[in-house]
Design an enzyme around this catalytic site. Structure first.
Site, PDB file in Angstrom:
ATOM      1  N   ASN A 186       0.875  -1.169   0.000  1.00  0.00           N
ATOM      2  CA  ASN A 186       0.000   0.000   0.000  1.00  0.00           C
ATOM      3  C   ASN A 186       0.916   1.223   0.000  1.00  0.00           C
ATOM      4  O   ASN A 186       1.473   1.601   1.018  1.00  0.00           O
ATOM      5  CB  ASN A 186      -0.882  -0.034   1.253  1.00  0.00           C
ATOM      6  CG  ASN A 186      -1.812   1.155   1.334  1.00  0.00           C
ATOM      7  OD1 ASN A 186      -1.751   2.073   0.514  1.00  0.00           O
ATOM      8  ND2 ASN A 186      -2.667   1.158   2.332  1.00  0.00           N
ATOM      9  N   ARG A 189      -2.518  -2.078  -3.489  1.00  0.00           N
ATOM     10  CA  ARG A 189      -3.706  -1.276  -3.287  1.00  0.00           C
ATOM     11  C   ARG A 189      -3.632  -0.087  -4.240  1.00  0.00           C
ATOM     12  O   ARG A 189      -2.622   0.610  -4.291  1.00  0.00           O
ATOM     13  CB  ARG A 189      -3.757  -0.749  -1.859  1.00  0.00           C
ATOM     14  CG  ARG A 189      -4.927   0.171  -1.664  1.00  0.00           C
ATOM     15  CD  ARG A 189      -4.851   0.898  -0.362  1.00  0.00           C
ATOM     16  NE  ARG A 189      -6.012   1.754  -0.224  1.00  0.00           N
ATOM     17  CZ  ARG A 189      -6.028   2.854   0.505  1.00  0.00           C
ATOM     18  NH1 ARG A 189      -4.948   3.229   1.159  1.00  0.00           N
ATOM     19  NH2 ARG A 189      -7.104   3.579   0.592  1.00  0.00           N
ATOM     20  N   HIS A 240     -12.718   3.311  -0.013  1.00  0.00           N
ATOM     21  CA  HIS A 240     -12.709   2.317   1.079  1.00  0.00           C
ATOM     22  C   HIS A 240     -13.454   1.042   0.675  1.00  0.00           C
ATOM     23  O   HIS A 240     -13.929   0.294   1.533  1.00  0.00           O
ATOM     24  CB  HIS A 240     -13.397   2.846   2.359  1.00  0.00           C
ATOM     25  CG  HIS A 240     -12.709   3.997   3.014  1.00  0.00           C
ATOM     26  ND1 HIS A 240     -13.414   5.047   3.539  1.00  0.00           N
ATOM     27  CD2 HIS A 240     -11.403   4.247   3.238  1.00  0.00           C
ATOM     28  CE1 HIS A 240     -12.561   5.925   4.071  1.00  0.00           C
ATOM     29  NE2 HIS A 240     -11.338   5.461   3.888  1.00  0.00           N
ATOM     30  N   ARG A 290     -10.984  16.547   7.082  1.00  0.00           N
ATOM     31  CA  ARG A 290     -11.784  16.860   5.885  1.00  0.00           C
ATOM     32  C   ARG A 290     -13.206  17.263   6.279  1.00  0.00           C
ATOM     33  O   ARG A 290     -13.779  16.680   7.197  1.00  0.00           O
ATOM     34  CB  ARG A 290     -11.871  15.637   4.963  1.00  0.00           C
ATOM     35  CG  ARG A 290     -10.555  15.287   4.324  1.00  0.00           C
ATOM     36  CD  ARG A 290     -10.646  14.000   3.532  1.00  0.00           C
ATOM     37  NE  ARG A 290      -9.610  13.071   3.945  1.00  0.00           N
ATOM     38  CZ  ARG A 290      -9.542  11.794   3.596  1.00  0.00           C
ATOM     39  NH1 ARG A 290     -10.475  11.281   2.808  1.00  0.00           N
ATOM     40  NH2 ARG A 290      -8.570  11.026   4.019  1.00  0.00           N
ATOM     41  N   GLU A 296      -8.009  -4.979   5.088  1.00  0.00           N
ATOM     42  CA  GLU A 296      -7.897  -4.723   3.656  1.00  0.00           C
ATOM     43  C   GLU A 296      -6.762  -5.537   3.032  1.00  0.00           C
ATOM     44  O   GLU A 296      -6.864  -5.984   1.898  1.00  0.00           O
ATOM     45  CB  GLU A 296      -7.662  -3.213   3.427  1.00  0.00           C
ATOM     46  CG  GLU A 296      -8.924  -2.411   3.724  1.00  0.00           C
ATOM     47  CD  GLU A 296      -8.657  -0.936   4.034  1.00  0.00           C
ATOM     48  OE1 GLU A 296      -8.184  -0.644   5.147  1.00  0.00           O
ATOM     49  OE2 GLU A 296      -8.927  -0.098   3.170  1.00  0.00           O
TER      50      GLU A 296
END
Ligand code: ADP
Length: 397
Positions: free
Chosen positions: A7, A91, A180, A241, A384
């Site tokens: 990743n 990823r 996601h 965010r 993940e």
């Protein structure tokens, strides 16, 4: 068969080596500060002492070389030789509309990923750098790309189109993509397994609450809506965010504060969210501590955060025409017991009843609703890396 999962971010690279015969993690690590002073690798082979290796890395190729050297190191490594790595799973954040599932990486695929870079300028270029570096060092090892957007490609057009002139969708691909996906897919599947039900018969809302956060409506195992959109900025309020805001705020701020596009993007992505609202931190542990000490803005920040998630749970329940389970995952979803409680509180009339005692748990798979709750509430730690490794095996076999 050992699969290396990568990743790759702009200055960091997370990795796991997984033995897919039994899905056992052999080694995990993180290369940090790539191309910045003070580069280092934190490596752990399971069952051995953790090590920190400090060595300059001028680019991602150097980082991959160091990661592989750590993995095969005689003293603290996990395998004897690089030939024991059968495949690499990467990823990739944005697969655009081209990829509704994982793919074997070819030159053609890399070309498409470059095209998607426009849509994810912060994420796709480093993902590609990781792929290129791995291919240089392991030229004969098959590589697979697993996309954050892929799981949401089942969304109907009515979920993903914005009410902008249709030509903008055709011309620039301006639509909602969702992110996601690997996590939403994993935790929804695990939830079905834990409940002993067929996922095709379930309506699930999955809440991935980490630094980035999104909620998804998973109906019969398929994502039919999610809160992140064209970029990972839409939807929930996050660490830094802002999530959904009135878009008219942007031209207003351009005028009043003299902000340009880069300034607005910085404001919305890095200075907003729980950090902006509380002025304390983007880390929810700090916010919980401040709230416990009576800080009013921290209390308000948490209330705002939870309310937004509650609203989406209600919206997705309406959209799916019912709800069987709510799943919480990622840093805050797995650890923030009070946040889970506050999100669910007040929805008892909808059949959503959290059990405060069962909910008092961190990072463990568990059903945290009361026995009577019509809607089951679950805590499922995300994985993940395992999903990426599984997809990789499926494609290289
Ligand atoms: P990323 O999106 O970077 O993978 P994570 O899933 O690791 O993020 O989540 C990071 C977030 O989890 C941080 O904001 C942190 O505050 C939060 N977190 C970690 N532990 C706890 C805790 N015990 N209580 C509340 N929040 C926590």
């Amino acid at each position: 068969m050992n699969v290396l999962v990568i990743n790759c971010g702009s200055s960091s690279l997370k990795y796991q080596l997984i033995n897919m015969a039994n899905e056992e993690v052999l080694a995990v690590g993180l290369a940090e500060r790539i191309a910045i002073d003070g580069s280092r690798i934190k490596h752990e082979t399971i069952g051995k002492e953790k090590v920190v290796i400090e060595q300059p890395m001028k680019n991602h190729k150097d980082a991959i070389e160091m990661v592989l050297a750590a993995i095969v190191n005689e003293e603290y490594g996990a395998i004897k030789d690089m030939s024991e790595i059968s495949a690499v799973g990467h990823r990739v954040v944005h697969g655009g509309e081209k990829f509704s599932g994982s793919v074997l990486i070819t030159d053609e695929v890399k070309k498409v990923l470059e095209e998607c870079s426009d849509l994810a300028p912060l994420h796709n270029p480093p993902n590609l750098m990781g792929i290129n570096a791995c291919q240089e060092i392991l030229p004969n090892v098959p590589m697979v790309g697993v996309f954050d957007t892929a799981f949401h490609q089942t969304m109907p057009k009515s979920s993903y189109l914005y009410a902008l002139p249709y030509e903008l969708y055709e011309k620039y691909g301006i639509r909602r993509y969702g992110f996601h996906g690997t996590s939403h897919k994993y935790v929804s599947q695990r939830a079905a397994e834990i409940l002993g039900k067929n996922i095709e018969d379930l309506k699930i809302v999955t809440c991935h609450l980490g630094n980035g956060a999104s909620v998804a409506a998973v109906d019969g195992g398929k994502s039919i809506d999610t809160t992140m959109g064209f970029t990972p900025l839409e939807g929930l309020m996050m660490g830094t965010r802002c999530g959904d805001i009135d878009p008219a705020i942007l031209p207003f701020l351009m005028e009043k504060e003299g902000l340009d596009a880069a300034g607005l993007s910085d404001l919305m992505n890095k200075k907003s969210g729980i950090l902006g609202l509380t002025g304390i931190s983007s880390d929810f542990r700090d916010i919980e501590d401040a709230a416990a000490a009576g800080d009013e803005r921290a209390i308000l920040g948490l209330e705002t955060y939870c309310k937004k998630i509650k609203k989406y749970i209600g919206a997705y329940m309406a959209e799916m025409g019912g709800l069987d389970a709510i799943v919480f995952t990622a840093g805050i979803g797995e650890n923030g017991a009070e946040i889970r409680r506050d999100i669910c509180k007040g929805m008892e009339a909808l059949g959503i009843e959290i059990d405060e005692e069962k909910n008092n748990v961190r990072g463990k798979e568990r059903i945290v609703s009361t026995d009577n709750s019509k809607v089951k509430i679950l805590l499922v730690p995300t994985n993940e890396e395992l999903m990426i490794a599984r997809d990789t095996v499926a494609l290289v076999k």
